[in-house]
Design an enzyme around this catalytic site. Structure first.
Site, PDB file in Angstrom:
ATOM      1  N   HIS A 174       0.874  -1.163  -0.002  1.00 44.29           N
ATOM      2  CA  HIS A 174       0.105   0.234  -0.042  1.00 44.29           C
ATOM      3  C   HIS A 174       0.890   1.294   0.006  1.00 44.29           C
ATOM      4  O   HIS A 174       0.815   2.033   0.872  1.00 44.29           O
ATOM      5  CB  HIS A 174      -0.978   0.127   1.074  1.00 44.29           C
ATOM      6  CG  HIS A 174      -2.055  -1.230   1.081  1.00 44.29           C
ATOM      7  ND1 HIS A 174      -3.046  -1.311   2.089  1.00 44.29           N
ATOM      8  CD2 HIS A 174      -2.032  -2.414   0.616  1.00 44.29           C
ATOM      9  CE1 HIS A 174      -3.622  -2.434   1.791  1.00 44.29           C
ATOM     10  NE2 HIS A 174      -3.180  -3.141   0.833  1.00 44.29           N
ATOM     11  N   TYR A 234     -13.154  10.198   3.163  1.00 47.17           N
ATOM     12  CA  TYR A 234     -13.477   9.141   2.266  1.00 47.17           C
ATOM     13  C   TYR A 234     -13.735   7.718   3.073  1.00 47.17           C
ATOM     14  O   TYR A 234     -14.239   6.809   2.354  1.00 47.17           O
ATOM     15  CB  TYR A 234     -12.815   9.044   1.061  1.00 47.17           C
ATOM     16  CG  TYR A 234     -13.281  10.392   0.226  1.00 47.17           C
ATOM     17  CD1 TYR A 234     -14.219  10.328  -0.612  1.00 47.17           C
ATOM     18  CD2 TYR A 234     -12.286  11.580   0.323  1.00 47.17           C
ATOM     19  CE1 TYR A 234     -14.507  11.575  -1.504  1.00 47.17           C
ATOM     20  CE2 TYR A 234     -12.687  12.748  -0.277  1.00 47.17           C
ATOM     21  CZ  TYR A 234     -13.630  12.600  -1.029  1.00 47.17           C
ATOM     22  OH  TYR A 234     -14.342  13.940  -1.888  1.00 47.17           O
ATOM     23  N   GLU A 260     -13.510   1.399  -5.066  1.00 49.49           N
ATOM     24  CA  GLU A 260     -14.344   2.494  -5.095  1.00 49.49           C
ATOM     25  C   GLU A 260     -13.693   3.408  -6.214  1.00 49.49           C
ATOM     26  O   GLU A 260     -12.767   3.611  -6.503  1.00 49.49           O
ATOM     27  CB  GLU A 260     -14.070   3.260  -3.523  1.00 49.49           C
ATOM     28  CG  GLU A 260     -14.707   2.540  -2.647  1.00 49.49           C
ATOM     29  CD  GLU A 260     -14.660   3.389  -1.346  1.00 49.49           C
ATOM     30  OE1 GLU A 260     -13.855   4.432  -1.406  1.00 49.49           O
ATOM     31  OE2 GLU A 260     -15.165   3.083  -0.321  1.00 49.49           O
TER      32      GLU A 260
HETATM   33 CA   LIG Z   1     -14.385   5.216   0.800  1.00 52.62          CA
END
Ligand SMILES: [Ca+2]
Length: 399
Positions: free
Chosen positions: A162, A275, A265
């Site tokens: 990540h 978010y 997403e």
């Molecule tokens: Ca999200």
């Protein structure tokens, strides 16, 4: 056992697995999308092959393509041929796991200053993070000089998951840098699961950062002056953004990001907004456990598209080219896992109308618009390819 009994057993198995999946998929205000119908009117050709896990491509004003390879090489494609010698002068980097040499972006005034911006994973397997650097490309595109690291993401994390990362220039000359959340459980940062960093305003993990061209903080960033908040932050609550794109007419900024199991997403980004990750998500643990009971929470932004099962999106393009007039104003999102490019048909207000699939047959790492207005795709393979998608008279589905 009779054939009929065996068929019944198989059917029962399929029904049980399907029900288990439905129960485990959180419901919420956004309906997850899976498969999409095929797009038509396109054809694909290979421009070059033999790229080792290419990650990003940009074009110089003179027409050459610059392509990053994840292990740390920067390659040049000139007149449809891959130059053997990579660009010299790249920094040492951590070219393993999800990291390595990642995104590329030319300075908005590249023609004058020859500055190339790029992201990479730096540090050690035990303590590392995403870095932003720039260098000056020689006129013959053979080497980078004056290479400077402009930003080192903090805090450092362990493990090789990540890193993000994508870059996007804004018209005011500032630069967005998307950074991943630091990794999956059991990876920890600062005594918590790494992914908790995405909700912490004092951390740059799980964020989009906004920087000046020299790496300094723009004074109009949304958290400047807020006690305990990192002034680099622009948006937060992201797991691992892999695509950033801007609609030049409306100024809307779009991002795709990976969920864990399902729940990938597409988001419409606005400065200062949250978010959701990992408080609100359509995603579940890789082990099928619950990450959050919530897909939506007050004060957090819903995604515009949810992909379950996972697309593993990578690369995002807002298309403005002339090769596909009917696709102008649409988004194109690559998919590592689904091995396709997803056309996301938008209306003039930025609402998602529908999706179509352009099957590529290989993991898609990046999607860009070339200087000729065609669509270009990089495949994530040991001998990866730069593909060119052009229009074809409508005679059914694409090749
Ligand atoms: Ca999200």
């Amino acid at each position: 056992m009779s054939l009929r009994a065996r068929l019944c057993l198989v059917l029962l198995f399929v029904v049980v697995v399907g029900l288990a999946w439905l129960v485990r998929t959180p419901s919420g205000p956004v309906k997850p999308t899976g498969l999409a119908p095929l797009a038509s009117g396109w054809q694909v050709e290979t421009v070059v092959a033999g790229l080792a896990h290419p990650w990003a491509v940009v074009w110089l004003p003179t027409g050459e393509a610059l392509i990053t390879e994840k292990a740390g090489r920067l390659r040049v494609v000139r007149d449809g041929r891959l130059r053997e010698e990579p660009v010299a002068g790249l920094p040492d980097l951590l070219g393993r796991g999800h990291g390595g040499l990642m995104d590329l972006a030319l300075h908005p005034r590249f023609a004058e200053n020859r500055l190339v911006y790029f992201t990479f994973g730096g540090g050690t397997p035990e303590a590392n993070s995403t870095r932003l650097a720039r260098g000056r490309l020689s006129d013959d595109a053979s080497r980078l000089t004056d290479v400077t690291v402009l930003h080192t993401v903090s805090p450092l994390k362990a493990g090789l998951q990540h890193f993000g990362s994508r870059l996007l220039w804004l018209p005011d000359g500032t630069l967005l840098l998307a950074v991943g959340d630091g990794g999956n459980p059991p990876n920890q940062v600062d005594g918590q699961l790494a992914r908790e960093q995405a909700q912490r305003l004092d951390s740059q993990l799980g964020k989009v950062l906004r920087l000046r061209e020299d790496g300094s903080v723009p004074t109009d960033n949304p958290f400047v002056g807020r006690a305990g908040a990192d002034p680099h932050l622009w948006t937060y609550g992201h797991r691992n953004i892999q695509g950033l794109a801007r609609d030049p007419a409306s100024g809307r900024i779009w991002a795709n990001e990976h969920g864990s199991r399902g729940g990938d997403e597409l988001n419409l980004l606005s400065p200062g907004r949250n978010y959701g990750w990992p408080r609100a998500t359509y995603s579940i643990e890789y082990t099928f456990g619950t990450i959050s009971r919530h897909t939506h929470l007050p004060g957090m932004e819903d995604p515009q598209v949810v992909w379950t099962p996972a697309q593993a999106p990578s690369g995002l393009l807002f298309y403005t080219g002339t090769e596909f007039p009917g696709w102008q104003g649409d988004l194109f999102s690559g998919a590592l896992k689904r091995k396709e490019v997803r056309r996301i048909d938008l209306d003039a207000d930025g609402r998602v109308l529908r999706q179509e699939s352009i099957p590529i047959g290989a993991r898609v790492r990046d999607v860009r618009q070339g200087p000729d207005g065609a669509l270009y795709v990089l495949t994530d393979e040991p001998a990866g390819r730069l593909l060119r998608l052009s229009s074809r008279p409508a005679t059914g589905s694409g090749s």
